[in-house]
Each structure stands twice: as structure tokens, then as C-alpha cells.
Design an enzyme around this catalytic site. Structure first.
Site, PDB file in Angstrom:
ATOM      1  N   TYR A   1      -2.046  -1.287  10.595  1.00 32.93           N
ATOM      2  CA  TYR A   1      -1.971  -1.425   9.127  1.00 32.93           C
ATOM      3  C   TYR A   1      -0.637  -0.892   8.604  1.00 32.93           C
ATOM      4  O   TYR A   1       0.028  -1.545   7.793  1.00 32.93           O
ATOM      5  CB  TYR A   1      -3.148  -0.662   8.523  1.00 32.93           C
ATOM      6  CG  TYR A   1      -3.344  -0.829   7.034  1.00 32.93           C
ATOM      7  CD1 TYR A   1      -4.154  -1.849   6.538  1.00 32.93           C
ATOM      8  CD2 TYR A   1      -2.757   0.046   6.134  1.00 32.93           C
ATOM      9  CE1 TYR A   1      -4.360  -1.987   5.174  1.00 32.93           C
ATOM     10  CE2 TYR A   1      -2.957  -0.088   4.770  1.00 32.93           C
ATOM     11  CZ  TYR A   1      -3.770  -1.103   4.290  1.00 32.93           C
ATOM     12  OH  TYR A   1      -3.961  -1.235   2.939  1.00 32.93           O
TER      13      TYR A   1
ATOM     14  N   SER B   1       0.863  -1.177   0.000  1.00 33.36           N
ATOM     15  CA  SER B   1       0.000   0.000   0.000  1.00 33.36           C
ATOM     16  C   SER B   1       0.904   1.232   0.000  1.00 33.36           C
ATOM     17  O   SER B   1       2.103   1.134   0.306  1.00 33.36           O
ATOM     18  CB  SER B   1      -0.840  -0.003   1.286  1.00 33.36           C
ATOM     19  OG  SER B   1      -1.411   1.259   1.541  1.00 33.36           O
TER      20      SER B   1
HETATM   21  P1  NAD Z   1     -11.390  -6.310   0.445  1.00 36.15           P
HETATM   22  O1  NAD Z   1     -11.902  -6.152   1.816  1.00 36.15           O
HETATM   23  O2  NAD Z   1     -12.260  -5.998  -0.714  1.00 36.15           O
HETATM   24  O3  NAD Z   1     -10.837  -7.796   0.255  1.00 36.15           O
HETATM   25  C1  NAD Z   1     -10.017  -8.384   1.208  1.00 36.15           C
HETATM   26  C2  NAD Z   1     -10.271  -9.877   1.164  1.00 36.15           C
HETATM   27  O4  NAD Z   1      -9.404 -10.485   2.127  1.00 36.15           O
HETATM   28  C3  NAD Z   1     -11.704 -10.239   1.545  1.00 36.15           C
HETATM   29  O5  NAD Z   1     -12.259 -11.116   0.569  1.00 36.15           O
HETATM   30  C4  NAD Z   1     -11.548 -10.910   2.907  1.00 36.15           C
HETATM   31  O6  NAD Z   1     -12.507 -11.932   3.140  1.00 36.15           O
HETATM   32  C5  NAD Z   1     -10.147 -11.463   2.802  1.00 36.15           C
HETATM   33  N1  NAD Z   1      -9.590 -11.675   4.132  1.00 36.15           N
HETATM   34  C6  NAD Z   1      -9.505 -10.788   5.143  1.00 36.15           C
HETATM   35  N2  NAD Z   1      -9.029 -11.389   6.240  1.00 36.15           N
HETATM   36  C7  NAD Z   1      -8.790 -12.682   5.905  1.00 36.15           C
HETATM   37  C8  NAD Z   1      -8.306 -13.806   6.613  1.00 36.15           C
HETATM   38  N3  NAD Z   1      -8.021 -13.757   7.921  1.00 36.15           N
HETATM   39  N4  NAD Z   1      -8.196 -14.972   5.954  1.00 36.15           N
HETATM   40  C9  NAD Z   1      -8.541 -15.069   4.659  1.00 36.15           C
HETATM   41  N5  NAD Z   1      -9.023 -14.048   3.937  1.00 36.15           N
HETATM   42  C10 NAD Z   1      -9.152 -12.870   4.561  1.00 36.15           C
HETATM   43  O7  NAD Z   1     -10.037  -5.470   0.395  1.00 36.15           O
HETATM   44  P2  NAD Z   1      -9.180  -4.830  -0.804  1.00 36.15           P
HETATM   45  O8  NAD Z   1      -9.408  -3.385  -0.771  1.00 36.15           O
HETATM   46  O9  NAD Z   1      -9.356  -5.586  -2.066  1.00 36.15           O
HETATM   47  O10 NAD Z   1      -7.719  -5.056  -0.211  1.00 36.15           O
HETATM   48  C11 NAD Z   1      -6.866  -6.081  -0.647  1.00 36.15           C
HETATM   49  C12 NAD Z   1      -5.436  -5.715  -0.281  1.00 36.15           C
HETATM   50  O11 NAD Z   1      -5.098  -4.491  -0.898  1.00 36.15           O
HETATM   51  C13 NAD Z   1      -5.203  -5.537   1.222  1.00 36.15           C
HETATM   52  O12 NAD Z   1      -3.949  -6.079   1.587  1.00 36.15           O
HETATM   53  C14 NAD Z   1      -5.167  -4.035   1.365  1.00 36.15           C
HETATM   54  O13 NAD Z   1      -4.390  -3.636   2.457  1.00 36.15           O
HETATM   55  C15 NAD Z   1      -4.536  -3.624   0.050  1.00 36.15           C
HETATM   56  N6  NAD Z   1      -4.790  -2.230  -0.313  1.00 36.15           N
HETATM   57  C16 NAD Z   1      -6.070  -1.809  -0.500  1.00 36.15           C
HETATM   58  C17 NAD Z   1      -6.272  -0.485  -0.844  1.00 36.15           C
HETATM   59  C18 NAD Z   1      -7.639   0.067  -1.071  1.00 36.15           C
HETATM   60  O14 NAD Z   1      -7.742   1.282  -1.182  1.00 36.15           O
HETATM   61  N7  NAD Z   1      -8.671  -0.752  -1.175  1.00 36.15           N
HETATM   62  C19 NAD Z   1      -5.196   0.377  -0.977  1.00 36.15           C
HETATM   63  C20 NAD Z   1      -3.909  -0.095  -0.779  1.00 36.15           C
HETATM   64  C21 NAD Z   1      -3.733  -1.421  -0.455  1.00 36.15           C
END
Ligand code: NAD
Length: 254
Positions: free
Chosen positions: A149, A136
Site C-alpha cells: 500500500y 493517502s
Molecule cells: P472502500 O473499500 O470503502 O472502497 C473501495 C472500493 O474500491 C470498493 O467499492 C471496491 O469494490 C473497489 N475496488 C477495489 N478493488 C477494485 C478493483 N480491482 N476493481 C474495481 N474496483 C475495485 O475503501 P475506501 O476507504 O473508500 O478507500 C478508497 C480510496 O481511499 C483507496 O484508494 C484508499 O487507499 C484511499 N484511502 C482510504 C483511507 C481510509 O481511511 N479509508 C485513508 C486514506 C486513503
């Protein structure tokens, strides 16, 4: 001499994508499958893992990544590992629940470590592998109220670099992608939490808080992150390792 930059041909490759049931992970699973990879969709939410696996022609692997035993039951034969699963908790340090801090480290640092440890022997054996860690902008910069985080993403950056150095003699690369805010359920939840923390409206959270440090004033789409992940798995990326690719609308340029 002509130069071509084809979509990676990942036929014969197997990918394991964590958090593949939603958001960025879902987009990565679909993009890797479209390029020919067989995709294991790992998610705590079995129904969404099933739905994405069906769309990707892959296999659902329901697992809670906070549980090392569940990780031990996941396939070890992966050529591509996308460490993507994550969760957020927003609270001042003085009020941050220690058990949430610990859970976030387990899912976002320990699980990627255990999955690297599990899949690297197969990659080494084949002399080729790709690890892509969905970090991120918060792997490179800090923000208030996100102690767990920010700590986890900074740790993931270090882990990724160690994998890059150890994997290099075996044809394995390891890189981070570093998105700013992406339009996913995780962000939609954060808008709500930040509105409560700052005492302002959800619209103002988006423009005045979340995108305040981003010169590009729009959310990223999950497919844009998936395109970068796919490119890191492609034929021209063998010398690109140990890096962090900001997809942050210029946030870290400032
Ligand atoms: P999201 O919430 O849409 O998806 C996350 C997925 O991870 C979900 O399907 C959830 O069920 C799964 N998950 C969470 N905890 C879990 C566990 N203990 N075991 C198995 N599965 C688990 O989130 P996203 O926005 O797609 O984020 C995905 C990644 O991208 C994360 O690492 C997040 O930090 C990173 N990220 C997101 C953003 C953003 O703006 N959305 C920005 C930078 C980085």
C-alpha cells in the site's frame, strides 16, 4: 470588489470515479453529481456501482481494475478522473504474499496510469480536465506492515506530478488528496486485521495505533474527502496542480 466562492458548476462535465461503489469513491460520485457532473461509477462490485449510479443519476461501469482489457472498455470521454479504487493488505515484509503486492500495484498504480492514458486525449481536446488521485497519508509517510500500500501510494504521488506537468499546457490539473483514516469499510477491515497483527483489542487499535500519530483524534468522514475533491474540480483551482493535500488531522505536521 466582492469575492464569491461558489460550489463548482460542473454541468456539462463528465466524471469517471473508480471504486465509486463504496466509501470515499461513493461520496465523491455523489458530490460531483450534485455539482452537475454526469458520473460514471466504476467498481468491481456491480451491485454497489448500480446503487450509487442510480443515486447519482449516472451510469454504472462494472469493471475489475486489475484487468487492463476491462479498463480498455471504460469510457474515454471523461473531463474529470478520480482515481480512488484501492485495497489494503497488512503483513510484515517477510511474510507479504507477492501476489497481493502485485495486485495492489495493478489496481492502485497501473489502473490510474491506464485511465490517465485513456482519458487525457479527451481532456486535451477540450482544453480542460481535472485528475484527482485519492492517495493517502501513506503516500507521504510509511507504516509497518503496509509494504504494498505504501509503495503504491508513493508511486501514485509521482504519477500525479507527471500528469500535472504534461497536462498544464492543456488546461488539465492533477493533484492528490491525502486522507488519514476515514470511516469506511476499508478501515473497518483494517481495524480487525491490525488487532490480530498487534494482539490488542479493536478499540485500542483505533486510539493507540491508527490515530497515534494524528493530533486530531477522530476518523475523517468520506464526505470531508469528497468536499476537497470537489474543490479541486472547481473554478479557483486552475493554478493548483502537482500538489498533495493532506487531510490527515495534522499527522504529517509532526
Ligand atoms: P472502500 O473499500 O470503502 O472502497 C473501495 C472500493 O474500491 C470498493 O467499492 C471496491 O469494490 C473497489 N475496488 C477495489 N478493488 C477494485 C478493483 N480491482 N476493481 C474495481 N474496483 C475495485 O475503501 P475506501 O476507504 O473508500 O478507500 C478508497 C480510496 O481511499 C483507496 O484508494 C484508499 O487507499 C484511499 N484511502 C482510504 C483511507 C481510509 O481511511 N479509508 C485513508 C486514506 C486513503
Amino acid at each position: 470588489m466582492t469575492h464569491t466562492f461558489p460550489t463548482p458548476d460542473l454541468n456539462g462535465r463528465t466524471a469517471l470515479v473508480t471504486g465509486g461503489g463504496s466509501g470515499i469513491g461513493r461520496a465523491c460520485a455523489l458530490a460531483l453529481a450534485e455539482a452537475g457532473a454526469f458520473v460514471h461509477v466504476v467498481d468491481r462490485d456491480a451491485a454497489s456501482a448500480e446503487a450509487v449510479a442510480e443515486a447519482a443519476g449516472g451510469r454504472a461501469q462494472p469493471a475489475d481494475l486489475a484487468d487492463p482489457d476491462a479498463i480498455g472498455r471504460l469510457p474515454a470521454e471523461a473531463d474529470i478522473l478520480v482515481n480512488n479504487a484501492g485495497l489494503q493488505h497488512v503483513a510484515p515484509l517477510t511474510e507479504f504474499p507477492p501476489e497481493r503486492f502485485e495486485l495492489i500495484q495493478k489496481v492502485m498504480v497501473t489502473a490510474p496510469f491506464l485511465l490517465m492514458r485513456r482519458t487525457l486525449p479527451h481532456m486535451y481536446e477540450r482544453g480542460w480536465g481535472r485528475i484527482v488521485n485519492v492517495s493517502s497519508v501513506h503516500g507521504l509517510r510509511a507504516s509497518a506492515y503496509k509494504a504494498a500500500y505504501v509503495a503504491a501510494k508513493h508511486a501514485l504521488e509521482g504519477l500525479s506530478k507527471v500528469a500535472a506537468i504534461e497536462g498544464a499546457p492543456h488546461g488539465v490539473t492533477s493533484n492528490c488528496v491525502n486522507p488519514g483514516y476515514v470511516r469506511t469499510p476499508l478501515v473497518e477491515n483494517q481495524v480487525r486485521d491490525q488487532a490480530a497483527a498487534h494482539g490488542i483489542s479493536e478499540d485500542d487499535v483505533l486510539t493507540d495505533v491508527m490515530l497515534a500519530r494524528s493530533p486530531v483524534k477522530r476518523l475523517l468522514e468520506a464526505e470531508e474527502v469528497a468536499a476537497a475533491v470537489l474543490w479541486l474540480c472547481g473554478p479557483h483551482s486552475g493554478c493548483l496542480t502537482g500538489t498533495s493535500l493532506p487531510l490527515d488531522g495534522g499527522w504529517t505536521a509532526g
